[in-house]
Design a protein around this motif. Structure first.
Motif, PDB file in Angstrom:
ATOM      1  N   GLY A   8      79.200  39.861  41.342  1.00  0.00           N
ATOM      2  CA  GLY A   8      78.689  40.520  40.328  1.00  0.00           C
ATOM      3  C   GLY A   8      78.782  39.662  39.118  1.00  0.00           C
ATOM      4  O   GLY A   8      79.484  38.516  39.031  1.00  0.00           O
ATOM      5  N   GLY A   9      78.266  40.033  37.920  1.00  0.00           N
ATOM      6  CA  GLY A   9      78.286  39.500  36.937  1.00  0.00           C
ATOM      7  C   GLY A   9      77.231  39.843  35.843  1.00  0.00           C
ATOM      8  O   GLY A   9      76.541  40.669  35.872  1.00  0.00           O
ATOM      9  N   LEU A  10      77.186  38.969  34.527  1.00  0.00           N
ATOM     10  CA  LEU A  10      76.177  39.080  33.562  1.00  0.00           C
ATOM     11  C   LEU A  10      75.049  38.154  33.842  1.00  0.00           C
ATOM     12  O   LEU A  10      75.158  36.763  33.780  1.00  0.00           O
ATOM     13  N   VAL A  11      73.755  38.588  33.902  1.00  0.00           N
ATOM     14  CA  VAL A  11      72.645  37.972  34.062  1.00  0.00           C
ATOM     15  C   VAL A  11      71.376  38.473  33.348  1.00  0.00           C
ATOM     16  O   VAL A  11      71.507  39.647  32.807  1.00  0.00           O
ATOM     17  N   GLN A  12      70.637  37.628  32.597  1.00  0.00           N
ATOM     18  CA  GLN A  12      69.498  37.914  31.761  1.00  0.00           C
ATOM     19  C   GLN A  12      68.503  38.542  32.703  1.00  0.00           C
ATOM     20  O   GLN A  12      68.124  38.335  33.758  1.00  0.00           O
ATOM     21  N   LEU A  17      70.979  37.463  41.171  1.00  0.00           N
ATOM     22  CA  LEU A  17      72.240  37.618  41.580  1.00  0.00           C
ATOM     23  C   LEU A  17      72.480  37.809  43.298  1.00  0.00           C
ATOM     24  O   LEU A  17      71.509  38.363  43.628  1.00  0.00           O
ATOM     25  N   ARG A  18      73.382  37.207  43.721  1.00  0.00           N
ATOM     26  CA  ARG A  18      73.529  37.575  45.201  1.00  0.00           C
ATOM     27  C   ARG A  18      74.929  38.131  45.254  1.00  0.00           C
ATOM     28  O   ARG A  18      75.917  37.484  44.980  1.00  0.00           O
ATOM     29  N   THR A 106      81.443  45.779  42.601  1.00  0.00           N
ATOM     30  CA  THR A 106      81.376  44.698  41.865  1.00  0.00           C
ATOM     31  C   THR A 106      80.385  44.836  40.755  1.00  0.00           C
ATOM     32  O   THR A 106      79.279  45.524  40.868  1.00  0.00           O
ATOM     33  N   GLN A 107      80.698  44.632  39.375  1.00  0.00           N
ATOM     34  CA  GLN A 107      79.712  44.951  38.406  1.00  0.00           C
ATOM     35  C   GLN A 107      78.583  44.064  38.092  1.00  0.00           C
ATOM     36  O   GLN A 107      78.875  42.931  38.109  1.00  0.00           O
ATOM     37  N   VAL A 108      77.545  44.491  37.762  1.00  0.00           N
ATOM     38  CA  VAL A 108      76.151  43.902  37.457  1.00  0.00           C
ATOM     39  C   VAL A 108      75.786  44.451  36.128  1.00  0.00           C
ATOM     40  O   VAL A 108      75.629  45.578  36.098  1.00  0.00           O
ATOM     41  N   THR A 109      75.536  43.338  35.353  1.00  0.00           N
ATOM     42  CA  THR A 109      75.148  43.579  34.026  1.00  0.00           C
ATOM     43  C   THR A 109      73.974  42.770  33.871  1.00  0.00           C
ATOM     44  O   THR A 109      73.972  41.538  33.774  1.00  0.00           O
ATOM     45  N   VAL A 110      72.894  43.335  33.367  1.00  0.00           N
ATOM     46  CA  VAL A 110      71.618  42.882  33.062  1.00  0.00           C
ATOM     47  C   VAL A 110      71.011  42.881  31.697  1.00  0.00           C
ATOM     48  O   VAL A 110      70.912  44.178  31.309  1.00  0.00           O
TER      49      VAL A 110
END
Length: 112
Positions: A8-12, A17-18, A106-110
């Motif tokens: 997970g993570g920060l993405v625009q 993400l995988r 897992t954190q996913v932030t868009v």
């Protein structure tokens, strides 16, 4: 039995993400991903059944791909064309002999 989700993570918006889920103690025959956004209930996202058949929630169909590596006991979620509505904590789940096992999320932030 342990499941460890990562990736997970920060993405625009529009990015990819995988997610990965490392599984120990059970086989990864019937697997799924779920997510929970702030203030909302956990929802199912994608699943792969024993025969390799995949199913997706309408909100992610055509953008997300679930896969697994039975030998490595890994489960993956490839997420493409992400949008802010995909922001959530993502959880992997394995169903084995009638019991469900969950990873920690897992954190996913868009960002828009």
């Amino acid at each position: 039995v342990q499941l460890q989700a990562s990736g997970g993570g920060l993405v625009q918006a529009g990015g990819s993400l995988r997610l990965s889920c490392t599984v120990s103690g059970v086989s990864v025959t019937v697997v799924s991903w779920h997510r929970q956004a702030p203030g909302k209930e956990r929802e199912w996202v994608a699943r792969m059944l024993g025969g390799g058949i995949t199913e997706y929630a309408d909100s992610v169909k055509g953008r997300f791909i679930i896969s697994r590596d039975i030998i490595k006991r890994m489960v993956y979620l490839q997420m493409n064309s992400l949008n802010p509505e995909d922001t959530a904590v993502y959880y992997c789940r394995v169903r084995y002999r009638g019991s469900d096992y969950w990873g920690q999320g897992t954190q996913v932030t868009v960002s828009s």
